[in-house]
Design an enzyme around this catalytic site. Sequence first.
Site, short mmCIF file in Angstrom:
data_model
loop_
_atom_site.label_atom_id
_atom_site.label_comp_id
_atom_site.label_asym_id
_atom_site.label_seq_id
_atom_site.Cartn_x
_atom_site.Cartn_y
_atom_site.Cartn_z
N ASP A 74 0.85 -1.19 0.00
CA ASP A 74 0.00 0.00 0.00
C ASP A 74 0.89 1.24 0.00
O ASP A 74 0.56 2.27 0.60
CB ASP A 74 -0.93 0.02 1.21
N LEU A 111 -3.78 7.61 9.14
CA LEU A 111 -2.78 7.01 8.26
C LEU A 111 -3.28 7.08 6.82
O LEU A 111 -4.47 6.87 6.56
CB LEU A 111 -2.55 5.54 8.64
#
EC number: 3.5.1.25
Lengths: 435, 272
Positions: A319, A353
Amino acid sequence: MPSNKSVSDAPITQFVNCRILREHKLQREDLWVREGKILDPEKLFFDEKGSADQRVDCEGLIIAPGFIDVQINGGYGIDFSQATDDVRGGIALVAKKILEHGVTSFLPTLVTSPPDIYHKVCPTSIFLLTHQHLLFLAIVSLTVNVLPEVKVHSGGMEGAGVLGFHLEGPFISLEKKGAHPEQHLRSFLSDGMSDLIETYGTLDNVAMVTLAPELPNSQSVVRELTQRGITVSLGHSVANLSQAEDAVRYGASFITHLFNAMLPFHHRDPGIVGLLTSDQVPQGRTVFYGMIADGIHTNPAALRIAHRAHPTGLVLVTDAIAAMGLPPGRHTLGQQVIEIQGLHAYVAGTKTLCGSIATMDMCVRHFKQASGCRVEEALEAASLHPAQLLGISHAKGILDYGGDADLVLLDDALNVRATYIAGQEVWRKLHHHNC
Amino acid sequence: MKLIILNDYDQVGEWAAKYIRNKILRFNPGPARFFILGLPTGGTPLGCYKKLIEFYRNGEISFKYVKTFNMDEYVGIPRNHPESYHSFMWNNFFKHIDIQSENTHILDGNAANLIEECDSFEQKIKAAGGIDLFVGGIGPDGHIAFNEPGSSLMSRTRVKTLAQDTILANARFFDGDMSKVPTMALTVGVATVMDAREVMILITGAHKAFALYKAIEDGVNHMWTVSAFQQHPQTVFVCDEDATLELRVKTVKYFKGMMHVHNKLVEPLPPK
């Protein structure tokens, strides 16, 4: 002499002095490669009376199938979702750099973006669009497009192979949008698929779509995408377990970054997390789940719970965002600005995040250390499992005869020493005397 | 006959490998002069193969100018079946050394015409100039290769139906399921092995003891085909203590008494 040329006169490479990952075990075996594929040396010996043209001494290193990253948003300053004039160049740059992490194939990932990022606006395609968009189109001139720019292609010296795009959004849940831009979220109107095609423009070169299955009309989309050979992943969702199981029945086979951007596990409704041990998964099918094993996105104890509950479904993903590979500071992701602090990447001004900056080999090492799993399991989580997820494990993610010779050579601490694609060395760590 | 009696399986493998190594080195093969080796399969020679591979890795020996002829192969199982003798030789020997494929010969159990395949094998041995050293094992029923009890002592390479004992002994390689074991094999004949210039038989384990007794202390008999080698001028039997359990004390003492002489055959050769 190489062979009696009865099958091929291409040169044969023999990797010696190595341990190869085969049949879930590290084995002391030589690895033979010809024309970019793993070769059966016994057949070569008896049928073709053949032998190697070239020997590569691996000095005791591990040879694993090249890593496959199914969720990577960019890196080295490149953001795949950002409007640029050189989409192809950006993807190519990242593709080249990730060879250093042992990644030989990947899915460039696009987060929720406005429609013009996905497809090119041009006269002929106006017929396909709805009335609401005509005015918009009249104003917007030819803008950038991303999806038609980059095709599925094999890797090589230029970089890791592109297996297709991973479209993460915009058909996701508002409550679980994470770092995705709220104004571009969408839902399925009457006929799900046409909303999808309208948003993305084209499904050519799309390998995976992440969506929230609780969105009304999602079932037909899941079914249709699956039929087209596109992997459907559940994520950024508030679905309960029952909705998630329905989606799996319709064909969904992946969970995007487990635990993140979904309801937490609850003992009376485990939500999407419950798919790991669901008894409603159809016979013969596996639900895979992505884990960002960077030590930040998931607590090691949670990583262990998932791994122990369903070890064969674990797929390591990075990611990674544009800032991966860059020094600390501010950078752009999608339509938003992010800030790097150490190994953390936050939406600027918040503690949300927005993606990780860990590399794939870091994730493999961290996963092994945190879970206590065997070396073979850690390597398979980054190679075999993503290949199985994408339905390409006859060719990738394995070192079986006939498979593609995409290889990563590692030392015992799982540091990448060299990367090969189709049997050609495409990256080597310097300052080491090895292959 | 030389009877070499060693303590255990590992010592047998090592002694035999050293013997073969020294034979090849003394022969000094080259591009115009190959050393022709006959080879067995099975559990008994595995230790010997491992040692030969070690000698190759140490640089003590090369198989570049060695030709090999295997004793036998099953009929009807695919060549890449994990239990075929092709697979055995590849995995346990050929893939670890520098032998060239065209110098190896193993009977093809899937040949269209099995009889032609056998005859052609005999021709190939002849064309190579005959076998310098034929290494073999012994079955619990005293057979050499697949020359089961009752095989003619004058037999040549041919198709054989396997005896019940052999199928039983092989079942452990086929998941313990006797129905999975092949029932026929191609095998060199007793006379084919007798034609070799030298023969070395390896025998280990108590279950082979009676066969060894029949082979060397009783008469030449087609029911115990290894006994044929009593009539070969150059035979070496290499065995462990357990395999001697059915022999006379006198026989064992006699040959043990000669070990200091026989061990000279396996001493490292002086460098050239």
